[in-house]
Enzyme design. Structure first.
Site, mmCIF file in Angstrom:
data_model
loop_
_atom_site.group_PDB
_atom_site.id
_atom_site.type_symbol
_atom_site.label_atom_id
_atom_site.label_comp_id
_atom_site.label_asym_id
_atom_site.label_seq_id
_atom_site.Cartn_x
_atom_site.Cartn_y
_atom_site.Cartn_z
ATOM 1 N N ILE A 216 0.833 -1.207 0.000
ATOM 2 C CA ILE A 216 0.000 0.000 0.000
ATOM 3 C C ILE A 216 0.870 1.260 0.000
ATOM 4 C CG2 ILE A 216 -1.680 1.288 1.391
ATOM 5 C CD1 ILE A 216 -2.850 -1.439 2.276
ATOM 6 N N ASP A 235 11.515 3.953 4.290
ATOM 7 C CA ASP A 235 11.306 2.567 4.732
ATOM 8 C C ASP A 235 12.559 2.111 5.466
ATOM 9 O OD1 ASP A 235 10.504 -0.298 4.842
ATOM 10 O OD2 ASP A 235 9.020 0.292 3.350
ATOM 11 N N ASN A 285 2.153 5.187 6.991
ATOM 12 C CA ASN A 285 1.677 3.922 6.422
ATOM 13 C C ASN A 285 2.402 2.699 6.995
ATOM 14 O OD1 ASN A 285 0.676 2.055 4.081
ATOM 15 N ND2 ASN A 285 2.908 1.972 4.014
ATOM 16 N N LYS A 292 -1.108 -13.459 17.052
ATOM 17 C CA LYS A 292 -1.135 -14.571 18.016
ATOM 18 C C LYS A 292 -2.405 -14.407 18.835
ATOM 19 C CE LYS A 292 2.613 -17.172 18.021
ATOM 20 N NZ LYS A 292 2.407 -18.319 17.174
ATOM 21 N N ALA A 295 -3.791 -15.562 24.481
ATOM 22 C CA ALA A 295 -3.255 -16.546 25.433
ATOM 23 C C ALA A 295 -1.796 -16.894 25.128
ATOM 24 C CB ALA A 295 -4.118 -17.811 25.411
ATOM 25 N N ASN A 344 -10.317 -8.542 15.370
ATOM 26 C CA ASN A 344 -10.033 -9.717 14.557
ATOM 27 C C ASN A 344 -9.346 -10.755 15.424
ATOM 28 O OD1 ASN A 344 -10.148 -11.149 12.194
ATOM 29 N ND2 ASN A 344 -8.321 -10.223 11.305
ATOM 30 N N TYR A 350 -2.548 -5.816 17.078
ATOM 31 C CA TYR A 350 -2.776 -5.025 15.859
ATOM 32 C C TYR A 350 -4.077 -4.203 15.996
ATOM 33 C CZ TYR A 350 -3.237 -4.283 10.749
ATOM 34 O OH TYR A 350 -3.350 -3.745 9.491
ATOM 35 N N LYS A 354 -4.706 -0.150 15.585
ATOM 36 C CA LYS A 354 -5.536 0.417 14.524
ATOM 37 C C LYS A 354 -6.732 1.182 15.097
ATOM 38 C CE LYS A 354 -2.724 -0.771 11.374
ATOM 39 N NZ LYS A 354 -1.980 0.241 10.624
HETATM 40 N N1 LIG Z 1 -3.097 -5.189 3.368
HETATM 41 C C1 LIG Z 1 -4.233 -4.998 3.992
HETATM 42 O O1 LIG Z 1 -5.234 -5.674 3.719
HETATM 43 C C2 LIG Z 1 -4.353 -3.918 5.048
HETATM 44 C C3 LIG Z 1 -5.593 -3.747 5.647
HETATM 45 C C4 LIG Z 1 -5.747 -2.764 6.611
HETATM 46 C C5 LIG Z 1 -4.682 -1.946 6.946
HETATM 47 N N2 LIG Z 1 -3.485 -2.113 6.357
HETATM 48 C C6 LIG Z 1 -2.392 -1.200 6.772
HETATM 49 O O2 LIG Z 1 -1.804 -0.601 5.637
HETATM 50 C C7 LIG Z 1 -0.413 -0.358 5.875
HETATM 51 C C8 LIG Z 1 0.413 -0.996 4.772
HETATM 52 O O3 LIG Z 1 0.099 -2.371 4.703
HETATM 53 P P1 LIG Z 1 0.681 -3.361 3.593
HETATM 54 O O4 LIG Z 1 -0.313 -4.452 3.436
HETATM 55 O O5 LIG Z 1 1.117 -2.605 2.404
HETATM 56 O O6 LIG Z 1 1.951 -3.958 4.390
HETATM 57 P P2 LIG Z 1 3.325 -4.557 3.863
HETATM 58 O O7 LIG Z 1 3.790 -5.483 4.921
HETATM 59 O O8 LIG Z 1 3.179 -5.097 2.458
HETATM 60 O O9 LIG Z 1 4.275 -3.267 3.798
HETATM 61 C C9 LIG Z 1 4.608 -2.549 4.973
HETATM 62 C C10 LIG Z 1 5.859 -1.738 4.727
HETATM 63 O O10 LIG Z 1 6.188 -1.070 5.955
HETATM 64 C C11 LIG Z 1 7.578 -1.196 6.179
HETATM 65 N N3 LIG Z 1 7.902 -1.118 7.608
HETATM 66 C C12 LIG Z 1 7.657 -2.034 8.556
HETATM 67 N N4 LIG Z 1 8.162 -1.607 9.741
HETATM 68 C C13 LIG Z 1 8.723 -0.389 9.507
HETATM 69 C C14 LIG Z 1 9.401 0.545 10.333
HETATM 70 N N5 LIG Z 1 9.621 0.296 11.629
HETATM 71 N N6 LIG Z 1 9.836 1.700 9.769
HETATM 72 C C15 LIG Z 1 9.643 1.948 8.462
HETATM 73 N N7 LIG Z 1 9.006 1.091 7.628
HETATM 74 C C16 LIG Z 1 8.562 -0.074 8.157
HETATM 75 C C17 LIG Z 1 7.936 -2.562 5.600
HETATM 76 O O11 LIG Z 1 9.330 -2.678 5.329
HETATM 77 C C18 LIG Z 1 7.064 -2.599 4.345
HETATM 78 O O12 LIG Z 1 7.735 -2.045 3.232
HETATM 79 C C19 LIG Z 1 -0.126 -0.943 7.260
HETATM 80 O O13 LIG Z 1 -0.195 0.100 8.225
HETATM 81 C C20 LIG Z 1 -1.257 -1.935 7.468
HETATM 82 O O14 LIG Z 1 -1.512 -2.165 8.816
HETATM 83 C C21 LIG Z 1 -3.288 -3.088 5.407
#
Ligand SMILES: NC(=O)c1ccc[n+]([C@@H]2O[C@H](COP(=O)([O-])OP(=O)(O)OC[C@H]3O[C@@H](n4cnc5c(N)ncnc54)[C@H](O)[C@@H]3O)[C@@H](O)[C@H]2O)c1
Length: 445
Positions: A216, A235, A285, A292, A295, A344, A350, A354
């Site tokens: 995303i 990143d 983002n 997990k 428990a 969830n 998580y 959120k």
């Molecule tokens: N994919 C989904 O269905 C979904 C649904 C709801 C919310 N989200 C939220 O959208 C956002 C992006 O999700 P995604 O699915 O693209 O995840 P992803 O795991 O594909 O990508 C996440 C990115 O964040 C980077 N990252 C992780 N820890 C970091 C840190 N400490 N500092 C800097 N960068 C860091 C990772 O290296 C990765 O490039 C997240 O916040 C996620 O919780 C995703």
């Protein structure tokens, strides 16, 4: 990851079989395309007050959309690409009949990927009859969204102030809002200038996106750049190669930044001071999951998710607000999740973060407004096809994909479009809000 089922049911044989045995038939959604108009056909406009306000008509026509003021003007077989109903005049339950009278024929004439938009006034506590009637719009729109098929959506705009109404109509009518369905959004007062060029509303803005190396975040960086922003893609150091590719592709720059590191806020501020003339758009983002059951949850699984997904946003926001690196009319957008509303199984950590992000944006709106009329909002994606969701077992993923009114997962670009709209100058009247991009996810919707 492609959705093979969606491809199959959109083939002639697959469509016939799915229809005969009653299987879900997700449609290919109308999404943003460079050369496409905001709306591929006319918009039917109506008002519960009888006459459509001239100002509303002007907002729609100035977006290049042809307006129909009566469904009777439609020739047989002709469709409307959208139906917009101004229901701001309603005051008693009897007035709601006007919604049925407008929407029933309009929905029958709605084209695939059509849009229904209802405008209401938020309840204000002044009169119980009026408030109850106004709130009824929420139930109508959410229910209608569940009935619509063929990629059509229905959304509700609570118009407390029309500063952002024009920009909001453009977003909700267009393919940019493809995966936003069944959602209410409050439009309040604010500084919301029309951009010089609606096709590149972020021109001249500096944006920073965390977690931009993939998924995303990479899509957000791409859409912000497409819309005119100079993007800093940030990143982890270990994501370096992927991050460099994203930065090159979008003509932006890369920054190695672990958002959870103690020195992250200061490093960010130093970078902005050295490389930019201040930050206009910040997208929180970066996010991780360490699922997990409670428990079995280990302290490190708990702590890392809280640190990356929530604590980092709080510390970075506080540091930026206290610095001289956040420009006036800044836009901050945080990534929440529908898990923040519905919870969830296996995601207490998580879910905490959120839901926490929702509290964060609500509570921060005043501080950002006081800092040069900035805004802060959250986007809550539902089920989006990314590396994060690719980790799910196949059967669970297939079921999860169908559990929304649009019967399919969203794409990263769908989330990115919503972020870019909230980051635009015209969205200045939207703050402290959470916009779900979830296809009206049936879990906790
Ligand atoms: N994919 C989904 O269905 C979904 C649904 C709801 C919310 N989200 C939220 O959208 C956002 C992006 O999700 P995604 O699915 O693209 O995840 P992803 O795991 O594909 O990508 C996440 C990115 O964040 C980077 N990252 C992780 N820890 C970091 C840190 N400490 N500092 C800097 N960068 C860091 C990772 O290296 C990765 O490039 C997240 O916040 C996620 O919780 C995703």
């Amino acid at each position: 990851m492609s959705d093979r089922y969606l491809e199959l049911v959109n083939s002639s044989v697959g469509s016939a079989v799915a229809s005969r045995v009653g299987l879900p038939r997700p449609a290919k959604l109308r999404r943003f395309a460079d050369d496409a108009p905001i709306l591929p056909g006319p918009a039917l406009l109506g008002s519960t007050a009888g006459r459509v306000p001239a100002a509303l008509k002007k907002l729609v026509t100035s977006a290049g959309v042809e307006v129909l003021d009566s469904i009777d003007k439609l020739s047989t077989g002709e469709r409307v690409a959208a139906a917009v109903l101004d229901a701001r005049s309603i005051a008693t339950p009897g007035d709601l009949a006007a919604l049925r009278a407008f929407l029933a024929p309009a929905v029958k004439a709605l084209a695939p990927s059509g849009r229904v938009i209802v405008l209401g006034v938020p309840a204000d506590g002044a009169d119980v009859r009026v408030d109850a009637t106004r709130q009824a719009l929420d139930g109508i729109v959410r229910s209608l969204a569940k009935e619509l098929r063929a990629g059509a959506t229905a959304n509700l705009l609570w118009v407390a102030d029309d500063a952002s109404l024009g920009a909001a109509l453009r977003f909700f009518l267009s393919g940019r809002s493809a995966y936003v369905d069944g959602q209410p959004l409050l439009l309040g007062p604010g500084v919301a200038p029309a951009p010089k060029d609606w096709t590149r509303p972020l021109t001249g803005k500096t944006a920073l996106v965390t977690g931009a190396a993939r998924g995303i975040g990479a899509a957000i960086a791409g859409v912000l750049a497409r819309d005119g922003a100079n993007v800093i893609a940030a990143d982890l150091t270990q994501a370096g190669e992927a991050l460099a590719k994203v930065a090159n592709r979008i003509g932006g720059t890369a920054l190695h930044l672990d958002v959870a590191a103690a020195d992250a806020p200061q490093r960010l501020i130093d970078h902005l001071g050295a490389q930019t003339s201040g930050l206009d758009i910040l997208v929180h983002n970066a996010g991780i999951t360490r699922d997990k059951l409670m428990a079995n949850m280990k302290p490190e699984q708990w702590d890392s998710v809280i640190a990356v997904n929530l604590e980092s946003q709080l510390t970075i926001n506080a540091a930026l607000l206290a610095s001289d690196q956040l420009n006036d009319q800044s836009r901050t957008v945080s990534l929440s999740s529908t898990t923040g509303f519905s919870g969830n199984r296996g995601q207490t950590n998580y879910g905490a973060t959120k839901a926490g992000v929702i509290g964060l944006v609500r509570s921060s709106a005043a501080a950002f407004a006081a800092h040069g009329n900035g805004t802060i909002n959250a986007v809550a994606p539902g089920f989006i096809d990314t590396d994060m969701t690719a980790k799910m077992p196949l059967a669970t993923r297939e079921v999860a994909r169908r559990l929304s009114s649009l019967q399919q997962a969203g794409l990263p670009v769908d989330v990115a479009e919503a972020v870019s709209w909230l980051a635009s100058p015209g969205a200045g009247g939207v703050t402290g809000q959470v916009l779900r991009v979830c296809g009206q996810n049936l879990v906790g919707a």
